[in-house]
Motif scaffolding. Sequence first.
Motif, PDB file in Angstrom:
ATOM      1  N   ASP A  41       0.825  -1.205   0.000  1.00  0.00           N
ATOM      2  CA  ASP A  41       0.000   0.000   0.000  1.00  0.00           C
ATOM      3  C   ASP A  41       0.859   1.255   0.000  1.00  0.00           C
ATOM      4  O   ASP A  41       0.533   2.255  -0.644  1.00  0.00           O
ATOM      5  N   THR A  42       1.957   1.222   0.742  1.00  0.00           N
ATOM      6  CA  THR A  42       2.826   2.394   0.826  1.00  0.00           C
ATOM      7  C   THR A  42       3.478   2.694  -0.515  1.00  0.00           C
ATOM      8  O   THR A  42       3.573   3.855  -0.931  1.00  0.00           O
ATOM      9  N   GLU A  43       3.917   1.655  -1.220  1.00  0.00           N
ATOM     10  CA  GLU A  43       4.470   1.877  -2.556  1.00  0.00           C
ATOM     11  C   GLU A  43       3.413   2.488  -3.470  1.00  0.00           C
ATOM     12  O   GLU A  43       3.711   3.394  -4.276  1.00  0.00           O
ATOM     13  N   ALA A  44       2.165   2.025  -3.345  1.00  0.00           N
ATOM     14  CA  ALA A  44       1.092   2.582  -4.161  1.00  0.00           C
ATOM     15  C   ALA A  44       0.886   4.062  -3.851  1.00  0.00           C
ATOM     16  O   ALA A  44       0.692   4.878  -4.760  1.00  0.00           O
ATOM     17  N   ALA A  45       0.918   4.416  -2.572  1.00  0.00           N
ATOM     18  CA  ALA A  45       0.749   5.821  -2.189  1.00  0.00           C
ATOM     19  C   ALA A  45       1.867   6.693  -2.749  1.00  0.00           C
ATOM     20  O   ALA A  45       1.639   7.816  -3.209  1.00  0.00           O
ATOM     21  N   ILE A  46       3.098   6.170  -2.723  1.00  0.00           N
ATOM     22  CA  ILE A  46       4.239   6.926  -3.245  1.00  0.00           C
ATOM     23  C   ILE A  46       4.140   7.076  -4.765  1.00  0.00           C
ATOM     24  O   ILE A  46       4.371   8.151  -5.321  1.00  0.00           O
ATOM     25  N   ARG A  47       3.783   5.984  -5.432  1.00  0.00           N
ATOM     26  CA  ARG A  47       3.656   6.054  -6.890  1.00  0.00           C
ATOM     27  C   ARG A  47       2.560   7.042  -7.293  1.00  0.00           C
ATOM     28  O   ARG A  47       2.681   7.753  -8.293  1.00  0.00           O
ATOM     29  N   GLU A  48       1.480   7.072  -6.518  1.00  0.00           N
ATOM     30  CA  GLU A  48       0.415   8.026  -6.801  1.00  0.00           C
ATOM     31  C   GLU A  48       0.949   9.452  -6.720  1.00  0.00           C
ATOM     32  O   GLU A  48       0.690  10.281  -7.603  1.00  0.00           O
ATOM     33  N   LEU A  49       1.699   9.751  -5.665  1.00  0.00           N
ATOM     34  CA  LEU A  49       2.266  11.090  -5.515  1.00  0.00           C
ATOM     35  C   LEU A  49       3.169  11.445  -6.691  1.00  0.00           C
ATOM     36  O   LEU A  49       3.105  12.553  -7.237  1.00  0.00           O
ATOM     37  N   ARG A  50       4.020  10.507  -7.087  1.00  0.00           N
ATOM     38  CA  ARG A  50       4.965  10.783  -8.167  1.00  0.00           C
ATOM     39  C   ARG A  50       4.248  10.983  -9.504  1.00  0.00           C
ATOM     40  O   ARG A  50       4.607  11.871 -10.288  1.00  0.00           O
ATOM     41  N   LEU A  51       3.250  10.154  -9.770  1.00  0.00           N
ATOM     42  CA  LEU A  51       2.527  10.273 -11.041  1.00  0.00           C
ATOM     43  C   LEU A  51       1.718  11.562 -11.108  1.00  0.00           C
ATOM     44  O   LEU A  51       1.606  12.183 -12.177  1.00  0.00           O
ATOM     45  N   ILE A  52       1.149  11.976  -9.978  1.00  0.00           N
ATOM     46  CA  ILE A  52       0.419  13.242  -9.953  1.00  0.00           C
ATOM     47  C   ILE A  52       1.372  14.403 -10.218  1.00  0.00           C
ATOM     48  O   ILE A  52       1.068  15.331 -10.978  1.00  0.00           O
ATOM     49  N   ARG A  55      -4.786  17.483  -5.809  1.00  0.00           N
ATOM     50  CA  ARG A  55      -3.462  17.415  -5.218  1.00  0.00           C
ATOM     51  C   ARG A  55      -2.378  17.798  -6.212  1.00  0.00           C
ATOM     52  O   ARG A  55      -1.258  18.117  -5.829  1.00  0.00           O
ATOM     53  N   SER A  56      -2.672  17.771  -7.503  1.00  0.00           N
ATOM     54  CA  SER A  56      -1.638  18.044  -8.506  1.00  0.00           C
ATOM     55  C   SER A  56      -1.082  19.453  -8.391  1.00  0.00           C
ATOM     56  O   SER A  56      -0.018  19.741  -8.904  1.00  0.00           O
ATOM     57  N   ARG A  57      -1.809  20.338  -7.711  1.00  0.00           N
ATOM     58  CA  ARG A  57      -1.329  21.722  -7.557  1.00  0.00           C
ATOM     59  C   ARG A  57      -0.860  22.030  -6.138  1.00  0.00           C
ATOM     60  O   ARG A  57      -0.499  23.140  -5.831  1.00  0.00           O
ATOM     61  N   ARG A  58      -0.898  21.007  -5.272  1.00  0.00           N
ATOM     62  CA  ARG A  58      -0.607  21.274  -3.863  1.00  0.00           C
ATOM     63  C   ARG A  58       0.829  21.728  -3.642  1.00  0.00           C
ATOM     64  O   ARG A  58       1.106  22.594  -2.836  1.00  0.00           O
ATOM     65  N   GLN A  59       1.793  21.107  -4.371  1.00  0.00           N
ATOM     66  CA  GLN A  59       3.189  21.445  -4.153  1.00  0.00           C
ATOM     67  C   GLN A  59       3.459  22.928  -4.410  1.00  0.00           C
ATOM     68  O   GLN A  59       4.326  23.516  -3.795  1.00  0.00           O
ATOM     69  N   GLU A  85       5.932  15.447   0.515  1.00  0.00           N
ATOM     70  CA  GLU A  85       4.821  14.509   0.708  1.00  0.00           C
ATOM     71  C   GLU A  85       5.313  13.068   0.729  1.00  0.00           C
ATOM     72  O   GLU A  85       4.829  12.252   1.509  1.00  0.00           O
ATOM     73  N   GLU A  86       6.267  12.737  -0.131  1.00  0.00           N
ATOM     74  CA  GLU A  86       6.786  11.365  -0.143  1.00  0.00           C
ATOM     75  C   GLU A  86       7.504  11.047   1.157  1.00  0.00           C
ATOM     76  O   GLU A  86       7.287   9.992   1.758  1.00  0.00           O
TER      77      GLU A  86
END
Length: 563
Positions: free
Chosen positions: A286-297, A307-311, A523-524
Amino acid sequence: MPDDTVCDMWEVQRGFDELGRPLRDITFCVVDLETTGASVKAGDRITEIGAVKVRGGEVLAEFQTFVDPGTPVPPEITALTGITDRLLYGAPRIESALPTFLEFAHGTVLVAHNAPFDTGFLKHACADAGWAWPKFEVVDTAVLARRVLSRDEAPNCRLGTLARLFQTETTPNHRALEDARATVEVLHGLFSRIGGLGVQTLEELQAYSAKVTDAQRRKRGLADRLPDKPGVYLFRDDRDRVLYVGMSRNLRRRVRTYFTSSEKRSKMGQMVNLAHHVQGIECATDTEAAIRELRLIAEHAPRFNRRSRRQRRLHYVVLTQEPWPRLSIVRRLPRGEPGIGPFGRKELALAALEAIQETFPVRTCTDRFGRVPTRSRCLAADLGTCLAPCEGSVTPETYAALIRRVSEAMTVGAVDVVDALSRRMTIESDLERFEVAATHRDRLSAFSTAAMRSSRLTSIRTCPELIAARRCDDGRWQVHVIRYGRLAAAGVIPVDASAPAYVEALRALAESTDERDERTTVEESETLLRWLESPGVRLVDVVGAWACPVIVDPGGPLVELAG
């Protein structure tokens, strides 16, 4: 880690649990009522309760009772049901019959044909008796039939029509138990239809029964090829542009929800209309999935991901790099430079900056000047809140020592800031200037929170390598390799594998990175920190040093940050 602890980590386990409750394991209570009329608000009451309890296609028990409604049965109802006043003579009142039925139905999912009618009468009876209605989950076979059957198959969804369609052994006759028995057969007939559509759980059944658009139904097949495993999914349009990125423990089930009425967000409806296909990326954990989601966004900035504009909205308080440094608010914190944050809002960053300025007489002007003073004394110098390097009132060495104390307050120890603002809060409160005291409190809170966050992030983002493991719900162990606050590798140890060998192989295949890697987001790192601090995580190996900071004094505010 001691050898016996390492050995204990590599026990056998089964795999990820399925989400949702399989229909085959659900106990359903199919209920039907006969009443003196169609409107409980007009004074109509229950005359008969019939119910059948089933699970996995097997009948477990039946329930039937007449009920004395306390009023005569209208002739038209007698003609329809065959229930007469003589038949109800001596029957229990609803106050006696209802508890028996509720006990029979306890722990089940209620099923009824035109469920609002039956549940409406039952709820009203509970309210009349002063009892709380048990919050049953309810399945309505009439609604389900409207979703499943075409008009050619069933011109209407009356129970008699459906009984003929599914050729039930029991013919509905407006008597409670017989109608309940017929409804059981109709329910099983509908289940056989929706089973071929991939509806296997109660949650999927409830979503399927709800109202959805034809466009949603047509695109439900986009989820069919996705695996029942954790990972990341990408909705793409007809030009292969990424519309939305999400993650789930079960890719196929999660994506299916976008094509049912369980998805109520209007923007997601727009996204589904534009979607052409869905890409799934399996992840080990699950954690890898959460990280991949952040990176892809971050990579695709999909239009439907907020979230794509949060950074872009993050802020940091830093010391400027110039001969006479000052505090400044920036959008990006360069690696290795002193600063605190990130802050989600600029006003919080400003409050933290003011907390530091109240503690240390660092310059506040934005003028740029070299080692030689360039202007006359300012108001801040007159008030004693600035050492006034602009007019030559302080030597470079003294000012440099002050800047070192400021840097330490932001990265190592917050005692000076806490003490200074706490004293000011006390003074202002004693003078009953509570609004001013509240301002100091808010500044201290903003600073303390950010300093704590910065210290935690610095701890993980300066650690060359950290390997940790946690036992999954199914008994296996998931392993993550973290380098400089970035996920370098993730895996789940197979049942028949050597745990130490698996970890070494995972480490060898892990992504290379360093402390200056700009791809590593806040976030990561924070996602990894939350996992590391979750119950059951064990450290397998650490290269370098990593420790959680000491954050809060139980008797007061933040007093120390120690890496």
